[in-house]
Design a protein around this motif. Structure first.
Motif, PDB file in Angstrom:
ATOM      1  N   ARG A 172      74.070  44.496 -97.818  1.00  0.00           N
ATOM      2  CA  ARG A 172      74.155  43.561 -96.496  1.00  0.00           C
ATOM      3  C   ARG A 172      73.797  44.333 -95.335  1.00  0.00           C
ATOM      4  O   ARG A 172      74.188  44.277 -94.227  1.00  0.00           O
ATOM      5  N   GLU A 173      72.366  45.082 -95.411  1.00  0.00           N
ATOM      6  CA  GLU A 173      71.828  45.487 -94.545  1.00  0.00           C
ATOM      7  C   GLU A 173      71.016  44.472 -93.721  1.00  0.00           C
ATOM      8  O   GLU A 173      70.506  43.590 -94.441  1.00  0.00           O
ATOM      9  N   VAL A 174      70.758  44.626 -92.572  1.00  0.00           N
ATOM     10  CA  VAL A 174      69.881  43.512 -91.612  1.00  0.00           C
ATOM     11  C   VAL A 174      68.971  44.201 -90.897  1.00  0.00           C
ATOM     12  O   VAL A 174      69.345  45.359 -90.202  1.00  0.00           O
ATOM     13  N   GLY A 175      67.827  43.467 -90.821  1.00  0.00           N
ATOM     14  CA  GLY A 175      66.810  43.959 -89.600  1.00  0.00           C
ATOM     15  C   GLY A 175      66.646  42.814 -89.125  1.00  0.00           C
ATOM     16  O   GLY A 175      66.375  41.728 -89.527  1.00  0.00           O
ATOM     17  N   SER A 176      66.361  42.883 -87.565  1.00  0.00           N
ATOM     18  CA  SER A 176      66.122  41.621 -86.634  1.00  0.00           C
ATOM     19  C   SER A 176      65.344  42.005 -85.576  1.00  0.00           C
ATOM     20  O   SER A 176      65.293  43.099 -85.059  1.00  0.00           O
ATOM     21  N   LEU A 223      52.357  39.201 -84.813  1.00  0.00           N
ATOM     22  CA  LEU A 223      52.432  38.060 -85.660  1.00  0.00           C
ATOM     23  C   LEU A 223      53.376  38.202 -86.805  1.00  0.00           C
ATOM     24  O   LEU A 223      54.002  37.208 -87.042  1.00  0.00           O
ATOM     25  N   PRO A 224      53.518  39.229 -87.458  1.00  0.00           N
ATOM     26  CA  PRO A 224      54.178  39.312 -88.731  1.00  0.00           C
ATOM     27  C   PRO A 224      55.584  39.910 -88.496  1.00  0.00           C
ATOM     28  O   PRO A 224      55.943  40.672 -88.647  1.00  0.00           O
ATOM     29  N   VAL A 225      56.249  38.824 -87.647  1.00  0.00           N
ATOM     30  CA  VAL A 225      57.647  39.521 -87.140  1.00  0.00           C
ATOM     31  C   VAL A 225      58.691  39.478 -88.297  1.00  0.00           C
ATOM     32  O   VAL A 225      59.712  40.325 -88.084  1.00  0.00           O
ATOM     33  N   ALA A 226      58.544  38.807 -89.213  1.00  0.00           N
ATOM     34  CA  ALA A 226      59.628  38.767 -90.464  1.00  0.00           C
ATOM     35  C   ALA A 226      59.310  40.244 -90.939  1.00  0.00           C
ATOM     36  O   ALA A 226      60.348  40.843 -91.279  1.00  0.00           O
ATOM     37  N   ALA A 227      58.096  40.776 -91.187  1.00  0.00           N
ATOM     38  CA  ALA A 227      57.715  41.911 -91.722  1.00  0.00           C
ATOM     39  C   ALA A 227      58.386  43.010 -90.750  1.00  0.00           C
ATOM     40  O   ALA A 227      58.753  43.990 -91.157  1.00  0.00           O
ATOM     41  N   LEU A 228      58.223  42.820 -89.431  1.00  0.00           N
ATOM     42  CA  LEU A 228      58.589  43.613 -88.441  1.00  0.00           C
ATOM     43  C   LEU A 228      60.162  43.853 -88.742  1.00  0.00           C
ATOM     44  O   LEU A 228      60.555  45.024 -88.569  1.00  0.00           O
ATOM     45  N   ALA A 229      60.985  42.859 -88.742  1.00  0.00           N
ATOM     46  CA  ALA A 229      62.278  42.835 -88.627  1.00  0.00           C
ATOM     47  C   ALA A 229      62.745  43.725 -90.251  1.00  0.00           C
ATOM     48  O   ALA A 229      63.662  44.354 -90.070  1.00  0.00           O
ATOM     49  N   HIS A 230      61.996  43.564 -91.135  1.00  0.00           N
ATOM     50  CA  HIS A 230      62.097  44.345 -92.527  1.00  0.00           C
ATOM     51  C   HIS A 230      61.954  45.675 -92.187  1.00  0.00           C
ATOM     52  O   HIS A 230      62.880  46.693 -92.778  1.00  0.00           O
ATOM     53  N   GLU A 231      61.011  46.327 -91.313  1.00  0.00           N
ATOM     54  CA  GLU A 231      60.714  47.590 -91.175  1.00  0.00           C
ATOM     55  C   GLU A 231      61.902  48.028 -90.130  1.00  0.00           C
ATOM     56  O   GLU A 231      62.470  49.427 -90.087  1.00  0.00           O
ATOM     57  N   VAL A 232      62.669  47.321 -89.351  1.00  0.00           N
ATOM     58  CA  VAL A 232      63.666  47.565 -88.476  1.00  0.00           C
ATOM     59  C   VAL A 232      64.612  48.172 -89.454  1.00  0.00           C
ATOM     60  O   VAL A 232      65.469  49.054 -89.122  1.00  0.00           O
ATOM     61  N   MET A 233      64.979  47.255 -90.422  1.00  0.00           N
ATOM     62  CA  MET A 233      66.148  47.331 -91.430  1.00  0.00           C
ATOM     63  C   MET A 233      65.792  48.767 -92.240  1.00  0.00           C
ATOM     64  O   MET A 233      66.803  49.556 -92.465  1.00  0.00           O
ATOM     65  N   LYS A 234      64.635  49.061 -92.828  1.00  0.00           N
ATOM     66  CA  LYS A 234      64.457  50.016 -93.407  1.00  0.00           C
ATOM     67  C   LYS A 234      64.200  51.248 -92.769  1.00  0.00           C
ATOM     68  O   LYS A 234      64.446  52.588 -93.246  1.00  0.00           O
ATOM     69  N   ARG A 235      63.836  51.533 -91.223  1.00  0.00           N
ATOM     70  CA  ARG A 235      63.404  52.747 -90.659  1.00  0.00           C
ATOM     71  C   ARG A 235      64.197  53.073 -89.578  1.00  0.00           C
ATOM     72  O   ARG A 235      64.372  54.317 -89.295  1.00  0.00           O
ATOM     73  N   LEU A 236      65.057  52.106 -89.254  1.00  0.00           N
ATOM     74  CA  LEU A 236      65.879  52.487 -88.090  1.00  0.00           C
ATOM     75  C   LEU A 236      67.435  52.506 -88.210  1.00  0.00           C
ATOM     76  O   LEU A 236      67.939  51.688 -88.967  1.00  0.00           O
ATOM     77  N   PRO A 237      68.240  53.102 -87.395  1.00  0.00           N
ATOM     78  CA  PRO A 237      69.756  52.956 -87.811  1.00  0.00           C
ATOM     79  C   PRO A 237      70.450  51.827 -86.997  1.00  0.00           C
ATOM     80  O   PRO A 237      71.393  51.356 -87.125  1.00  0.00           O
ATOM     81  N   HIS A 238      69.355  50.947 -86.294  1.00  0.00           N
ATOM     82  CA  HIS A 238      69.838  49.894 -85.718  1.00  0.00           C
ATOM     83  C   HIS A 238      69.706  48.489 -86.235  1.00  0.00           C
ATOM     84  O   HIS A 238      68.987  48.509 -87.536  1.00  0.00           O
ATOM     85  N   VAL A 239      70.149  47.329 -86.008  1.00  0.00           N
ATOM     86  CA  VAL A 239      70.130  46.197 -86.657  1.00  0.00           C
ATOM     87  C   VAL A 239      69.170  45.299 -85.845  1.00  0.00           C
ATOM     88  O   VAL A 239      68.273  44.667 -86.582  1.00  0.00           O
ATOM     89  N   MET A 240      69.033  45.203 -84.633  1.00  0.00           N
ATOM     90  CA  MET A 240      68.089  44.469 -83.820  1.00  0.00           C
ATOM     91  C   MET A 240      67.347  45.053 -83.026  1.00  0.00           C
ATOM     92  O   MET A 240      67.817  46.104 -82.251  1.00  0.00           O
TER      93      MET A 240
END
Length: 311
Positions: free
Chosen positions: A70-74, A82-99
């Protein structure tokens, strides 16, 4: 395994299927597929083929949810990426934030090596200005963009009422259920507007124990109702997938004020069932579906929902 996506997913659906067949993680497989959608100029609601905001600037949104953790990246209102879904995935993997949003999301993209992309195609730029120009007085055209934009948000409607989103839902070989979304949002939106696509619980939600849901079309409604989360919660409480989706539609139908239009719900459960239903959409809605026993993915017709439960 199962894969469900809306009709605009066609540029990348087969790629995701092939990766799922190779036992790729569902999120990785869907990111690979949705990235193809984001690059396809013929898809006019996502990425490079999408529509700009009222100032002629592209602001892209995306969300990713791992249903097992139930981790989220947004990311929301992201420029030049352009690859914003990939960027959202990186937020999930690399940061303590959700969005992350706006320039902060673009700064993060630069830090991790994402290029600065040209995201506004010439045709979108032309259509944007031609439509805007019809609403502006001579003085407003001369002063643009230093004019009041709020009055225009009541008069300008987007081409073909495009408020769509690309949504992918999958259950992978490990029984993980995940969700990925991407959109350019409402055309001629007020700058900074976020729809439901990057909002967990509204535009998407996944829980590997029960199922997942994602919404397209009018995010202003699904944010008010927490639509995606409500479906997964109903599954947890023992309702069938069809019942859960219908309950969410009934909730939307109770809205009587504010901006009201169509909504499409895509949903899967942990037992291999899926449902796609449209609410107040005048046009026929189609979607893509695949499971391992099928020779090829199929494009199917969604059921229509009304207060009498007409299918």
């Amino acid at each position: 395994m199962i894969l469900l996506a809306n009709s605009e997913a066609w540029p990348g659906f087969d790629k995701t299927v092939e990766l799922l067949k190779l036992n790729a993680c569902g999120i990785d497989a869907m990111i690979a597929g949705i990235s193809e959608v984001e690059r396809e100029i013929k898809v006019r609601s996502v990425g490079y083929g999408g529509w700009p905001n009222m100032l002629g600037k592209m602001e892209l949104d995306a969300g990713v949810m791992d249903g097992t953790t139930r981790e989220v990246g947004s990311v929301g209102a992201v420029p030049d990426t352009l690859p914003v879904a990939a960027l959202a995935h990186e937020v999930m993997k690399r940061l303590p934030h959700v969005m992350l949003t706006g320039e902060g999301a673009r700064r993060f993209a630069t830090e991790i090596g994402f290029p600065v992309d040209e995201v506004l195609c010439e045709d979108s730029k032309r259509v944007w200005w031609e439509r805007l120009e019809r609403e502006l007085s001579t003085d407003e055209r001369k002063a643009f963009p230093d004019i009041a934009l709020a009055p225009l948000s009541r008069t300008i409607t987007d081409p073909e009422r495009v408020r769509d989103t690309t949504v992918f839902l999958a259950q992978d070989f490990a029984k993980g259920i995940h969700a990925v979304t991407s959109t350019s949002g409402w055309a001629w939106k007020y700058p900074g507007r976020l729809g439901d696509s990057p909002i967990p619980g509204a535009g998407f939600y996944a829980d590997s124990r029960y199922g997942a849901a994602a919404c397209t079309h009018t995010g202003e409604m699904t944010m008010r109702c927490g639509t995606a989360r409500s479906i997964v919660l109903a599954l947890r409480l023992g309702y069938s997938l069809r019942e859960a989706v219908d309950m969410a539609m009934e909730d939307l139908a109770q809205l009587k004020t504010g901006f009201l239009a169509g909504v499409v719900i895509h949903a899967i459960d942990a037992w291999g069932n899926h449902d796609v239903a449209s609410f107040q959409c005048p046009q026929e809605i189609k979607y893509w579906f695949w499971e391992p026993k099928m020779a090829n993915p199929e494009k199917r017709i969604a059921r229509k929902y009304d207060l009498q439960h007409t299918t």
